[in-house]
Design a protein around this motif. Structure first.
Motif, mmCIF file in Angstrom:
data_model
loop_
_atom_site.group_PDB
_atom_site.id
_atom_site.type_symbol
_atom_site.label_atom_id
_atom_site.label_comp_id
_atom_site.label_asym_id
_atom_site.label_seq_id
_atom_site.Cartn_x
_atom_site.Cartn_y
_atom_site.Cartn_z
ATOM 1 N N ILE A 127 38.766 23.420 47.063
ATOM 2 C CA ILE A 127 39.715 23.242 45.961
ATOM 3 C C ILE A 127 39.571 24.430 45.023
ATOM 4 C CG2 ILE A 127 40.390 21.817 43.991
ATOM 5 C CD1 ILE A 127 39.201 19.404 45.517
ATOM 6 N N ALA A 128 40.663 25.143 44.797
ATOM 7 C CA ALA A 128 40.692 26.267 43.863
ATOM 8 C C ALA A 128 41.659 25.921 42.732
ATOM 9 C CB ALA A 128 41.120 27.539 44.590
ATOM 10 N N MET A 129 41.846 26.833 41.810
ATOM 11 C CA MET A 129 42.659 26.551 40.630
ATOM 12 C C MET A 129 43.973 27.339 40.640
ATOM 13 S SD MET A 129 40.796 24.369 39.079
ATOM 14 C CE MET A 129 39.314 23.831 39.940
ATOM 15 N N GLU A 130 45.007 26.706 40.148
ATOM 16 C CA GLU A 130 46.265 27.411 39.928
ATOM 17 C C GLU A 130 46.046 28.520 38.898
ATOM 18 O OE1 GLU A 130 49.020 24.433 38.681
ATOM 19 O OE2 GLU A 130 49.072 23.428 40.643
ATOM 20 N N HIS A 131 46.762 29.619 39.084
ATOM 21 C CA HIS A 131 46.717 30.781 38.181
ATOM 22 C C HIS A 131 45.362 31.488 38.162
ATOM 23 C CE1 HIS A 131 50.581 29.323 36.916
ATOM 24 N NE2 HIS A 131 50.055 28.206 36.444
ATOM 25 N N SER A 132 44.515 31.175 39.147
ATOM 26 C CA SER A 132 43.217 31.848 39.224
ATOM 27 C C SER A 132 43.369 33.210 39.879
ATOM 28 C CB SER A 132 42.236 30.998 40.033
ATOM 29 O OG SER A 132 42.723 30.812 41.362
ATOM 30 N N PHE A 133 42.335 34.031 39.710
ATOM 31 C CA PHE A 133 42.274 35.307 40.417
ATOM 32 C C PHE A 133 40.838 35.540 40.847
ATOM 33 C CE2 PHE A 133 41.657 39.839 40.887
ATOM 34 C CZ PHE A 133 42.752 40.192 41.654
ATOM 35 N N HIS A 134 40.646 35.742 42.163
ATOM 36 C CA HIS A 134 39.299 35.928 42.694
ATOM 37 C C HIS A 134 39.142 37.214 43.511
ATOM 38 C CE1 HIS A 134 37.994 31.979 41.348
ATOM 39 N NE2 HIS A 134 39.076 31.449 41.879
ATOM 40 N N GLY A 135 40.213 37.980 43.697
ATOM 41 C CA GLY A 135 40.093 39.210 44.453
ATOM 42 C C GLY A 135 41.223 39.377 45.447
ATOM 43 N N ARG A 136 41.212 40.496 46.171
ATOM 44 C CA ARG A 136 42.361 40.873 46.997
ATOM 45 C C ARG A 136 42.070 40.939 48.493
ATOM 46 N NH1 ARG A 136 46.284 42.643 43.330
ATOM 47 N NH2 ARG A 136 45.461 43.214 41.296
ATOM 48 N N SER A 137 40.856 40.598 48.909
ATOM 49 C CA SER A 137 40.585 40.504 50.347
ATOM 50 C C SER A 137 41.182 39.196 50.868
ATOM 51 C CB SER A 137 39.074 40.545 50.599
ATOM 52 O OG SER A 137 38.458 39.449 49.960
ATOM 53 N N MET A 138 41.189 39.012 52.168
ATOM 54 C CA MET A 138 41.878 37.853 52.736
ATOM 55 C C MET A 138 41.249 36.521 52.307
ATOM 56 S SD MET A 138 44.444 39.166 54.231
ATOM 57 C CE MET A 138 45.178 38.119 55.504
ATOM 58 N N ASN A 166 41.758 22.832 33.867
ATOM 59 C CA ASN A 166 41.553 21.963 32.702
ATOM 60 C C ASN A 166 42.243 20.599 32.827
ATOM 61 O OD1 ASN A 166 39.697 23.365 31.148
ATOM 62 N ND2 ASN A 166 41.251 24.566 30.081
ATOM 63 N N ASN A 167 42.483 20.167 34.081
ATOM 64 C CA ASN A 167 43.028 18.835 34.339
ATOM 65 C C ASN A 167 42.141 18.164 35.384
ATOM 66 O OD1 ASN A 167 44.414 16.561 35.231
ATOM 67 N ND2 ASN A 167 46.429 17.531 35.116
ATOM 68 N N LEU A 168 41.209 17.345 34.914
ATOM 69 C CA LEU A 168 40.224 16.741 35.806
ATOM 70 C C LEU A 168 40.874 15.795 36.811
ATOM 71 C CD1 LEU A 168 37.180 16.729 36.362
ATOM 72 C CD2 LEU A 168 36.974 14.792 34.788
ATOM 73 N N GLU A 169 41.914 15.091 36.400
ATOM 74 C CA GLU A 169 42.595 14.181 37.312
ATOM 75 C C GLU A 169 43.217 14.934 38.480
ATOM 76 O OE1 GLU A 169 42.405 10.862 37.240
ATOM 77 O OE2 GLU A 169 41.024 11.214 35.556
ATOM 78 N N SER A 170 43.672 16.158 38.216
ATOM 79 C CA SER A 170 44.235 16.990 39.279
ATOM 80 C C SER A 170 43.190 17.303 40.341
ATOM 81 C CB SER A 170 44.787 18.286 38.669
ATOM 82 O OG SER A 170 45.272 19.152 39.659
ATOM 83 N N ILE A 171 41.955 17.523 39.915
ATOM 84 C CA ILE A 171 40.844 17.751 40.853
ATOM 85 C C ILE A 171 40.573 16.486 41.660
ATOM 86 C CG2 ILE A 171 38.372 18.229 41.042
ATOM 87 C CD1 ILE A 171 39.663 20.702 40.155
ATOM 88 N N LYS A 172 40.464 15.375 40.967
ATOM 89 C CA LYS A 172 40.131 14.113 41.635
ATOM 90 C C LYS A 172 41.128 13.772 42.737
ATOM 91 C CE LYS A 172 37.812 11.925 37.677
ATOM 92 N NZ LYS A 172 37.908 10.837 36.665
#
Length: 401
Positions: A127-138, A166-172
């Motif tokens: 599970i990752a987050m919307e609007h996140s950025f972690h890098g440009r590799s595949m 910042n929406n815990l219910e979305s994670i659950k």
């Protein structure tokens, strides 16, 4: 130097129009000798500025000893650097990489190997987050929650779903029996400078503990003292299972790392992962000296002393130009200014006025200056931005008349 001629030799993935030749303190100079105040720190990298003598001397001394061995053997600076990281983070074991993106790749692999050892039929869902950025590799792109970064390169690795930050219910709602990890920036950078709420991050930690899911915190940008703690998660009294770091870790020398608790780290065995250059003596000599200077010069303490002044000056601009500036947010020396107009226009004008700013998304200016910034530098920045916003307001008024 002719930018058009220079550009012929580079793959066009950046829009570049200056050649920089040297740096000094919080300033950087172009090939024409023009001096710029850098409020971007090479995108949150140059925490110690551009001319720290102790740092430079440590690199020179290491070059005279040995620059590279291989990871078939230990080298002295990497042993020392690993100790500094484990002490600062509270985690047990470290793997050195060449960049933040590679640290994310390693973290993903470690999480999936941990899940595989528990259950060889596990799909290793993340599970990752919307609007996140972690890098440009595949792999890093696969957990980056911005579609326009991902779409041209699909199909990426599977098993990734995106929750609302910042929406815990979305994670659950996304957790299932195949979920092996949750990955998030402790303070979202490219996504708009949004810190995690305490309820959100502590709630995720609890969910992970209850379901044996690994929490991966990406502190590539917000770590290394930038928020007023060595790592941003330390504001919340929690700890990740896997931590990624880079940028200010080497203060200019390309180096990253991921760290983990032993119970997680020990899932990896010889042959599972590797790197030719990661953790070489030159890179880790830089890491050692960065930690030593942070301690000797009280860099984190300085962040806590100066950050309120930066926020105060940015809020003063907001109060003065509230039709243009919608919000000021962030933590420590990682702040965002949300605008009602494209940020690129302001960034361009700032550069023309010898002030380097960077954006985060289309309408947010990101302030991530060197951690050694002083009030006089913030005042200079304020005066330049005051002039730019004043001109912008006048133009808007003329257009509306």
């Amino acid at each position: 130097m002719d930018i058009e001629e220079i550009s012929k030799h580079f793959i066009h993935v950046y829009n570049r129009n200056l050649v920089f030749t040297k740096g000094e303190d919080v300033y950087i100079y172009d090939s024409q000798g023009n001096k710029y105040l850098d409020m971007g720190a090479g995108i949150a990298v140059c925490a110690l500025g551009y001319s720290n003598e102790e740092y430079k001397q440590a690199l020179k001394e290491q070059i005279d000893k040995i620059i590279h061995t291989s990871n078939l053997y230990f080298n002295e600076p990497s042993v020392k650097a690993a100790g500094y990281i484990t002490e600062a983070s509270g985690l047990d074991k470290v793997f050195f990489t060449n960049s933040g993106t590679e640290a994310i790749e390693g973290a993903i692999k470690l999480a999936r190997k941990y899940a595989y050892l528990k259950n060889k039929d596990s799909k290793g869902s993340i599970i990752a987050m919307e609007h996140s950025f972690h890098g440009r590799s595949m792999g890093a792109l696969s957990v980056t929650g911005t579609k326009h970064y991902r779409e041209p390169f699909e199909p990426l690795i599977g098993g990734v779903s995106f929750a609302e930050y910042n929406n815990l219910e979305s994670i659950k709602s996304l957790i299932n029996q195949d979920t092996c990890a949750i990955i998030m920036e402790t303070l979202q950078g490219e996504g708009g400078i949004y810190p995690a709420s305490e309820e959100f991050i502590t709630g995720i930690r609890k969910l992970c503990d209850e379901n044996d899911i690994l929490l991966i915190l990406d502190e590539i940008q917000c770590g290394m003292g930038r928020t007023g703690k060595m790592f941003a998660y330390q504001h919340y009294g929690i700890k990740p299972d896997i931590l990624t770091m880079a940028k200010a870790l080497g203060c200019g020398v390309p180096v990253g790392a991921f760290a983990a608790e032993s119970r997680v780290a020990d899932a990896m065995c010889p042959g599972d992962h590797g790197t030719t250059y990661g953790g070489n003596p030159l890179a880790t000599a830089a890491v050692c000296k960065v930690f030593e200077i942070f301690h000797e010069k009280g860099i984190v303490q300085h962040v806590n002393e100066i950050a309120p002044y930066l926020k105060e000056k940015l809020k003063a601009l907001k109060d003065k130009y509230n039709t243009i500036i919608k919000d000021i947010r962030g933590t420590g020396l990682m702040l965002g200014m949300e605008l009602s107009i494209p940020a690129g226009n302001i960034v361009k004008e700032a550069l023309e006025n010898k002030l380097i700013l960077i954006s985060a998304g289309s309408n947010i200016i990101r302030f991530v200056p060197p951690l050694i910034i002083e009030k006089e530098h913030i005042d200079t920045m304020y005066n330049i931005l005051d002039g730019i916003f004043n001109n912008t307001c006048n133009i808007c008024k003329e257009l509306n008349n």
